[in-house]
Every structure is written in structure tokens, then in C-alpha cells.
Design a protein around this motif. Structure first.
Motif, PDB file in Angstrom:
ATOM      1  N   ILE A 116      25.861  34.262 -41.337  1.00  0.00           N
ATOM      2  CA  ILE A 116      25.534  35.721 -42.102  1.00  0.00           C
ATOM      3  C   ILE A 116      25.568  35.594 -43.317  1.00  0.00           C
ATOM      4  CG2 ILE A 116      26.622  37.898 -42.113  1.00  0.00           C
ATOM      5  CD1 ILE A 116      28.027  37.384 -39.462  1.00  0.00           C
ATOM      6  N   TYR A 117      24.485  36.256 -44.032  1.00  0.00           N
ATOM      7  CA  TYR A 117      24.409  36.087 -45.461  1.00  0.00           C
ATOM      8  C   TYR A 117      24.497  37.494 -45.897  1.00  0.00           C
ATOM      9  CZ  TYR A 117      22.013  31.809 -44.528  1.00  0.00           C
ATOM     10  OH  TYR A 117      21.859  30.667 -44.334  1.00  0.00           O
ATOM     11  N   PRO A 118      25.395  37.799 -47.200  1.00  0.00           N
ATOM     12  CA  PRO A 118      25.658  38.974 -47.646  1.00  0.00           C
ATOM     13  C   PRO A 118      24.686  39.208 -48.562  1.00  0.00           C
ATOM     14  CG  PRO A 118      27.320  37.553 -48.674  1.00  0.00           C
ATOM     15  CD  PRO A 118      26.437  36.864 -47.549  1.00  0.00           C
ATOM     16  N   PRO A 128      16.863  38.227 -25.424  1.00  0.00           N
ATOM     17  CA  PRO A 128      17.393  39.359 -24.747  1.00  0.00           C
ATOM     18  C   PRO A 128      17.881  39.098 -23.505  1.00  0.00           C
ATOM     19  CG  PRO A 128      14.825  39.249 -24.801  1.00  0.00           C
ATOM     20  CD  PRO A 128      15.300  38.030 -25.706  1.00  0.00           C
ATOM     21  N   GLU A 129      17.886  37.886 -22.842  1.00  0.00           N
ATOM     22  CA  GLU A 129      18.582  37.815 -21.406  1.00  0.00           C
ATOM     23  C   GLU A 129      19.869  37.228 -21.925  1.00  0.00           C
ATOM     24  OE1 GLU A 129      18.133  34.822 -17.916  1.00  0.00           O
ATOM     25  OE2 GLU A 129      16.192  35.648 -18.785  1.00  0.00           O
ATOM     26  N   TRP A 130      20.016  36.310 -22.583  1.00  0.00           N
ATOM     27  CA  TRP A 130      21.421  35.791 -23.015  1.00  0.00           C
ATOM     28  C   TRP A 130      22.241  36.466 -23.859  1.00  0.00           C
ATOM     29  CZ3 TRP A 130      23.327  32.271 -19.709  1.00  0.00           C
ATOM     30  CH2 TRP A 130      22.314  31.705 -18.929  1.00  0.00           C
ATOM     31  N   LYS A 131      21.541  37.243 -24.833  1.00  0.00           N
ATOM     32  CA  LYS A 131      22.455  38.033 -26.046  1.00  0.00           C
ATOM     33  C   LYS A 131      22.917  37.065 -26.994  1.00  0.00           C
ATOM     34  CE  LYS A 131      21.765  42.048 -23.760  1.00  0.00           C
ATOM     35  NZ  LYS A 131      20.593  42.323 -23.886  1.00  0.00           N
ATOM     36  N   ILE A 132      22.263  35.853 -27.271  1.00  0.00           N
ATOM     37  CA  ILE A 132      22.743  35.033 -28.213  1.00  0.00           C
ATOM     38  C   ILE A 132      21.858  35.227 -29.456  1.00  0.00           C
ATOM     39  CG2 ILE A 132      22.892  32.435 -28.754  1.00  0.00           C
ATOM     40  CD1 ILE A 132      22.956  32.055 -25.717  1.00  0.00           C
ATOM     41  N   THR A 133      22.675  35.301 -30.503  1.00  0.00           N
ATOM     42  CA  THR A 133      21.842  35.450 -31.739  1.00  0.00           C
ATOM     43  C   THR A 133      21.138  33.766 -32.224  1.00  0.00           C
ATOM     44  OG1 THR A 133      23.305  36.948 -32.665  1.00  0.00           O
ATOM     45  CG2 THR A 133      22.068  35.916 -34.273  1.00  0.00           C
ATOM     46  N   THR A 134      19.912  33.984 -32.667  1.00  0.00           N
ATOM     47  CA  THR A 134      19.317  32.710 -32.718  1.00  0.00           C
ATOM     48  C   THR A 134      18.677  32.709 -34.322  1.00  0.00           C
ATOM     49  OG1 THR A 134      17.149  33.737 -32.004  1.00  0.00           O
ATOM     50  CG2 THR A 134      18.455  32.507 -30.414  1.00  0.00           C
ATOM     51  N   GLY A 135      19.201  33.365 -34.891  1.00  0.00           N
ATOM     52  CA  GLY A 135      18.700  33.234 -36.777  1.00  0.00           C
ATOM     53  C   GLY A 135      19.693  33.781 -37.684  1.00  0.00           C
ATOM     54  N   ALA A 136      19.408  34.037 -38.847  1.00  0.00           N
ATOM     55  CA  ALA A 136      20.346  34.305 -39.797  1.00  0.00           C
ATOM     56  C   ALA A 136      20.276  35.974 -39.792  1.00  0.00           C
ATOM     57  CB  ALA A 136      19.784  33.673 -41.030  1.00  0.00           C
ATOM     58  N   GLU A 137      21.510  36.337 -40.076  1.00  0.00           N
ATOM     59  CA  GLU A 137      21.632  37.714 -40.519  1.00  0.00           C
ATOM     60  C   GLU A 137      21.778  38.104 -41.952  1.00  0.00           C
ATOM     61  OE1 GLU A 137      24.207  39.624 -37.634  1.00  0.00           O
ATOM     62  OE2 GLU A 137      24.006  38.149 -36.021  1.00  0.00           O
ATOM     63  N   ILE A 138      21.091  39.196 -42.357  1.00  0.00           N
ATOM     64  CA  ILE A 138      21.610  39.701 -43.768  1.00  0.00           C
ATOM     65  C   ILE A 138      22.177  41.170 -43.881  1.00  0.00           C
ATOM     66  CG2 ILE A 138      20.639  40.177 -46.114  1.00  0.00           C
ATOM     67  CD1 ILE A 138      18.315  38.091 -45.082  1.00  0.00           C
ATOM     68  N   LEU A 139      23.354  41.064 -44.448  1.00  0.00           N
ATOM     69  CA  LEU A 139      24.112  42.205 -44.500  1.00  0.00           C
ATOM     70  C   LEU A 139      23.661  42.708 -45.872  1.00  0.00           C
ATOM     71  CD1 LEU A 139      27.217  41.566 -42.322  1.00  0.00           C
ATOM     72  CD2 LEU A 139      25.236  42.596 -41.534  1.00  0.00           C
ATOM     73  N   ILE A 140      23.428  43.926 -46.065  1.00  0.00           N
ATOM     74  CA  ILE A 140      23.257  44.610 -47.512  1.00  0.00           C
ATOM     75  C   ILE A 140      24.759  45.365 -47.828  1.00  0.00           C
ATOM     76  CG2 ILE A 140      22.026  45.894 -48.963  1.00  0.00           C
ATOM     77  CD1 ILE A 140      19.610  44.890 -47.146  1.00  0.00           C
ATOM     78  N   PHE A 141      25.009  45.238 -49.111  1.00  0.00           N
ATOM     79  CA  PHE A 141      26.358  46.047 -49.632  1.00  0.00           C
ATOM     80  C   PHE A 141      25.810  46.799 -50.818  1.00  0.00           C
ATOM     81  CE2 PHE A 141      28.142  42.893 -46.760  1.00  0.00           C
ATOM     82  CZ  PHE A 141      29.000  43.626 -46.059  1.00  0.00           C
ATOM     83  N   LEU A 163      34.631  46.031 -53.212  1.00  0.00           N
ATOM     84  CA  LEU A 163      33.309  45.655 -52.906  1.00  0.00           C
ATOM     85  C   LEU A 163      33.416  44.491 -52.050  1.00  0.00           C
ATOM     86  CD1 LEU A 163      30.049  45.924 -53.019  1.00  0.00           C
ATOM     87  CD2 LEU A 163      30.291  44.580 -55.226  1.00  0.00           C
ATOM     88  N   LEU A 164      34.303  43.493 -52.315  1.00  0.00           N
ATOM     89  CA  LEU A 164      34.439  42.288 -51.523  1.00  0.00           C
ATOM     90  C   LEU A 164      35.257  42.748 -50.120  1.00  0.00           C
ATOM     91  CD1 LEU A 164      35.026  39.306 -53.948  1.00  0.00           C
ATOM     92  CD2 LEU A 164      32.943  39.908 -52.864  1.00  0.00           C
ATOM     93  N   GLY A 165      36.062  43.711 -50.176  1.00  0.00           N
ATOM     94  CA  GLY A 165      36.877  44.083 -49.082  1.00  0.00           C
ATOM     95  C   GLY A 165      36.003  44.660 -48.094  1.00  0.00           C
ATOM     96  N   ARG A 166      35.034  45.426 -48.471  1.00  0.00           N
ATOM     97  CA  ARG A 166      33.992  45.996 -47.593  1.00  0.00           C
ATOM     98  C   ARG A 166      33.087  44.802 -46.898  1.00  0.00           C
ATOM     99  NH1 ARG A 166      29.714  49.238 -48.917  1.00  0.00           N
ATOM    100  NH2 ARG A 166      29.721  48.818 -51.025  1.00  0.00           N
ATOM    101  N   TRP A 167      33.100  43.697 -47.596  1.00  0.00           N
ATOM    102  CA  TRP A 167      32.465  42.552 -47.040  1.00  0.00           C
ATOM    103  C   TRP A 167      33.196  41.848 -46.059  1.00  0.00           C
ATOM    104  CZ3 TRP A 167      29.195  39.592 -44.816  1.00  0.00           C
ATOM    105  CH2 TRP A 167      29.286  38.196 -45.014  1.00  0.00           C
ATOM    106  N   PRO A 222      24.893  36.327 -53.767  1.00  0.00           N
ATOM    107  CA  PRO A 222      23.677  36.920 -54.099  1.00  0.00           C
ATOM    108  C   PRO A 222      23.648  38.227 -54.417  1.00  0.00           C
ATOM    109  CG  PRO A 222      23.669  36.539 -51.801  1.00  0.00           C
ATOM    110  CD  PRO A 222      24.796  35.956 -52.224  1.00  0.00           C
ATOM    111  N   PHE A 223      23.197  38.925 -55.533  1.00  0.00           N
ATOM    112  CA  PHE A 223      22.877  40.230 -55.861  1.00  0.00           C
ATOM    113  C   PHE A 223      21.718  40.537 -56.497  1.00  0.00           C
ATOM    114  CE2 PHE A 223      24.896  38.387 -59.710  1.00  0.00           C
ATOM    115  CZ  PHE A 223      24.074  39.218 -60.589  1.00  0.00           C
ATOM    116  N   VAL A 224      21.111  41.755 -56.382  1.00  0.00           N
ATOM    117  CA  VAL A 224      19.971  42.210 -57.158  1.00  0.00           C
ATOM    118  C   VAL A 224      20.330  43.540 -57.803  1.00  0.00           C
ATOM    119  CG1 VAL A 224      18.183  41.154 -55.728  1.00  0.00           C
ATOM    120  CG2 VAL A 224      19.052  43.441 -55.154  1.00  0.00           C
ATOM    121  N   ILE A 225      19.557  44.000 -58.849  1.00  0.00           N
ATOM    122  CA  ILE A 225      19.687  44.975 -59.724  1.00  0.00           C
ATOM    123  C   ILE A 225      18.316  45.643 -59.618  1.00  0.00           C
ATOM    124  CG2 ILE A 225      20.264  46.021 -61.825  1.00  0.00           C
ATOM    125  CD1 ILE A 225      21.816  43.420 -62.767  1.00  0.00           C
TER     126      ILE A 225
END
Length: 101
Positions: free
Chosen positions: A62-64, A4-17, A28-32, A86-89
Motif C-alpha cells: 500500500i502506497y500513500p 473476483p473469485e478468491w478476493k485476493i488483492t494482486t497489485g499495489a494500492e495507492i491511498l491519497i491523503f 496528517l500522518l495520524g490519518r494515514w 511521496p507528495f505533490v503540490i
């Protein structure tokens, strides 16, 4: 996770499309790719895991995650598999059981 003080991301981020019914694979890839630009990241190359050692640009990644549906065209599923993304149904039966609990 973020310091919170330095505003540095310290882990992985997962973006869901989530696949939209009118979208083709390139849309779909264009949105990513557009999301990466909006997040003010440099262009990021997604490498298959076996080639990850070739390109290393830092600790944070960053992981999609793509959500497709049983009625999604087969070419989109094959495209995600070929690109090793990676994808899920979701399974409708499991969603009904989860809502009942």
C-alpha cells in the motif's frame, strides 16, 4: 487489481491523503495510520527505498500519496521529505489549462 473469485488483492494500492488547512504534520500522518487500522492491516512500517530490503512483508504494498498546497506550512513539506513520503503540490495554472481543454 483483485481476483473476483478468491478476493485476493494482486497489485499495489495507492491511498491519497489531501492536507486539510487546519492539520499539522502529526494529524496528517495520524490519518494515514488510522486508515491502515481501518483497512484491517497490521501495523506497517514505511521504509525509505534504500532500506526496503530490511523489511519485506509480502508482494502487495500500500502506497500513500500526500497532496499539499502552496499555502501548506513549510514544516509539513519538510516533514514529508524527511520521512521520504511521496507528495505533490498542484499547480493552479496547470489545473486551469486542463479544465479549458
Amino acid at each position: 487489481m483483485c481476483d473476483p473469485e478468491w478476493k485476493i488483492t494482486t497489485g499495489a494500492e495507492i491511498l491519497i491523503f489531501i492536507h486539510r488547512s487546519h492539520e499539522d504534520f502529526s494529524d496528517l500522518l495520524g490519518r494515514w495510520q488510522h486508515t491502515q487500522v481501518c483497512l484491517d492491516k497490521d501495523y506497517e512500517w514505511l521504509m525509505p527505498p534504500r532500506y526496503k530490503h530490511i523489511l519485506s512483508e509480502g508482494i502487495n504494498t500500500i502506497y500513500p500519496l500526500f497532496i499539499i498546497f502552496p499555502q501548506t506550512p513549510e514544516r509539513i513539506k519538510r516533514g514529508l521529505e524527511s520521512a521520504e513520503l511521496p507528495f505533490v503540490i498542484p499547480t493552479p495554472g496547470l489545473m486551469l489549462l486542463e479544465n479549458m481543454v
